[in-house]
Design a protein around this motif. Sequence first.
Motif, mmCIF file in Angstrom:
data_model
loop_
_atom_site.group_PDB
_atom_site.id
_atom_site.type_symbol
_atom_site.label_atom_id
_atom_site.label_comp_id
_atom_site.label_asym_id
_atom_site.label_seq_id
_atom_site.Cartn_x
_atom_site.Cartn_y
_atom_site.Cartn_z
ATOM 1 N N ARG A 274 0.123 -3.540 -5.058
ATOM 2 C CA ARG A 274 0.772 -2.283 -5.413
ATOM 3 C C ARG A 274 0.969 -1.423 -4.177
ATOM 4 N NH1 ARG A 274 -2.600 0.866 -9.589
ATOM 5 N NH2 ARG A 274 -0.835 2.281 -9.248
ATOM 6 N N VAL A 275 1.950 -0.557 -4.250
ATOM 7 C CA VAL A 275 2.152 0.441 -3.185
ATOM 8 C C VAL A 275 1.184 1.600 -3.464
ATOM 9 C CG1 VAL A 275 3.766 2.020 -2.090
ATOM 10 C CG2 VAL A 275 4.564 -0.220 -2.902
ATOM 11 N N ARG A 276 0.279 1.789 -2.574
ATOM 12 C CA ARG A 276 -0.710 2.869 -2.756
ATOM 13 C C ARG A 276 -0.275 4.070 -1.925
ATOM 14 N NH1 ARG A 276 -6.537 0.706 -1.515
ATOM 15 N NH2 ARG A 276 -6.989 2.796 -2.375
ATOM 16 N N TRP A 277 -0.136 5.225 -2.605
ATOM 17 C CA TRP A 277 0.250 6.440 -1.900
ATOM 18 C C TRP A 277 -0.242 7.659 -2.681
ATOM 19 C CZ3 TRP A 277 5.214 9.145 -3.319
ATOM 20 C CH2 TRP A 277 5.715 8.715 -4.561
ATOM 21 N N ASN A 278 -0.041 8.836 -2.094
ATOM 22 C CA ASN A 278 -0.587 10.055 -2.694
ATOM 23 C C ASN A 278 0.334 10.643 -3.758
ATOM 24 O OD1 ASN A 278 1.334 10.695 -0.786
ATOM 25 N ND2 ASN A 278 0.369 12.643 -0.200
ATOM 26 N N ARG B 234 12.157 7.749 1.683
ATOM 27 C CA ARG B 234 10.895 7.018 1.808
ATOM 28 C C ARG B 234 10.836 5.877 0.792
ATOM 29 N NH1 ARG B 234 7.925 4.985 5.268
ATOM 30 N NH2 ARG B 234 5.639 5.200 5.063
ATOM 31 N N ARG B 235 11.370 6.125 -0.404
ATOM 32 C CA ARG B 235 11.412 5.086 -1.435
ATOM 33 C C ARG B 235 12.205 3.874 -0.959
ATOM 34 N NH1 ARG B 235 15.367 3.703 -4.544
ATOM 35 N NH2 ARG B 235 16.572 5.588 -4.068
ATOM 36 N N ARG B 236 13.366 4.127 -0.342
ATOM 37 C CA ARG B 236 14.188 3.031 0.162
ATOM 38 C C ARG B 236 13.484 2.250 1.264
ATOM 39 N NH1 ARG B 236 18.412 6.851 -0.859
ATOM 40 N NH2 ARG B 236 18.180 7.720 1.252
ATOM 41 N N GLU B 237 12.739 2.955 2.119
ATOM 42 C CA GLU B 237 12.035 2.291 3.218
ATOM 43 C C GLU B 237 10.955 1.347 2.692
ATOM 44 O OE1 GLU B 237 10.587 5.495 5.540
ATOM 45 O OE2 GLU B 237 12.515 5.973 6.457
ATOM 46 N N VAL B 238 10.186 1.829 1.696
ATOM 47 C CA VAL B 238 9.120 0.987 1.147
ATOM 48 C C VAL B 238 9.726 -0.196 0.378
ATOM 49 C CG1 VAL B 238 7.191 0.923 -0.481
ATOM 50 C CG2 VAL B 238 7.490 2.906 1.039
ATOM 51 N N LYS B 239 10.803 0.056 -0.370
ATOM 52 C CA LYS B 239 11.468 -1.018 -1.104
ATOM 53 C C LYS B 239 11.964 -2.101 -0.165
ATOM 54 C CE LYS B 239 15.218 -1.847 -4.413
ATOM 55 N NZ LYS B 239 16.312 -1.233 -5.205
#
Length: 290
Positions: free
Chosen positions: A16-20, A65-70
């Motif tokens: 999973r992507v773990r973030w705040n 940021r969403r696009r970068e992680v994707k």
Amino acid sequence: MQIEIYNPSQGEPLPRVRWNYDELKLQLSAGLEKYRGMVYTADEINQAKKDRAALNKLAAAIDQRRREVKAMYFAPCEEFEAQAKELASMVKNQSMEIDSQVKSYEDARKAEKLEQVRVLYSNIFGDLEALVPFERIENPRWGNVTASMASIEAEITEKAESIKAALASIDALGLPDDMAGRVKSIYLERLDLAAALAEKEKIEREKAMMEAYERARKSHAELAKASNEPPALPEMEPPQDYTQQVRVIDFRVWASTEQLGALKAFLLDNGIKYGKVPKKINRKEDKKWQ
């Protein structure tokens, strides 16, 4: 040959992507609260534009940021997909080379079998071959491997016997040569005995109309000659195919009571409308029958 996936392990999901997320959601909810239900006055429109720009900038930053992680997660998948497609293409290309050989073999075998069927057809049809070409009765199924020569022979034999029987039925009618030729021509064109017999009936109707016309013309000429009166009936073309356009013709006849009865019976039998010649011709009524 077996495909093995080393990373991630078989059946193991991607991490999973773990973030705040929770922390940011609380901060955003608190920060956006002041904008809910806010009404800007005309003097505050510039401030409204600044607030709108700030919110749009924040939303754009989250999307970026969403696009970068994707992309980080999709990059390995895209690389794997490209490699897998490359290997599949190598296999398919080789399969196509084999497929072309298989099709060539099957086409040659089908052509060879159809040639055998043609010889069989010639032997069975005999003299009928000149009247009914092979292509008229050919069944696309005959070239298949599953179609046995025995079943094909039985089918061709049945067709030949059916055609011979139909032609024999036409001969048995004892028609004049010219009529028999037309009827057989229709049958051989359609291989449909019902259509051929319908052509026979059509020819007979045409012949009956022609004979009736000739009798009426001769009778009129003889009566006109005997009475020394000029013929009141103008020269007309003999009646053509009954399917052609109906014409309206006014004329007089000189006939005995028996002849008039026969004429009336002929008109009724052939569905020909007749009546008294009106003093004033009704063109609309004529057109209705044309």
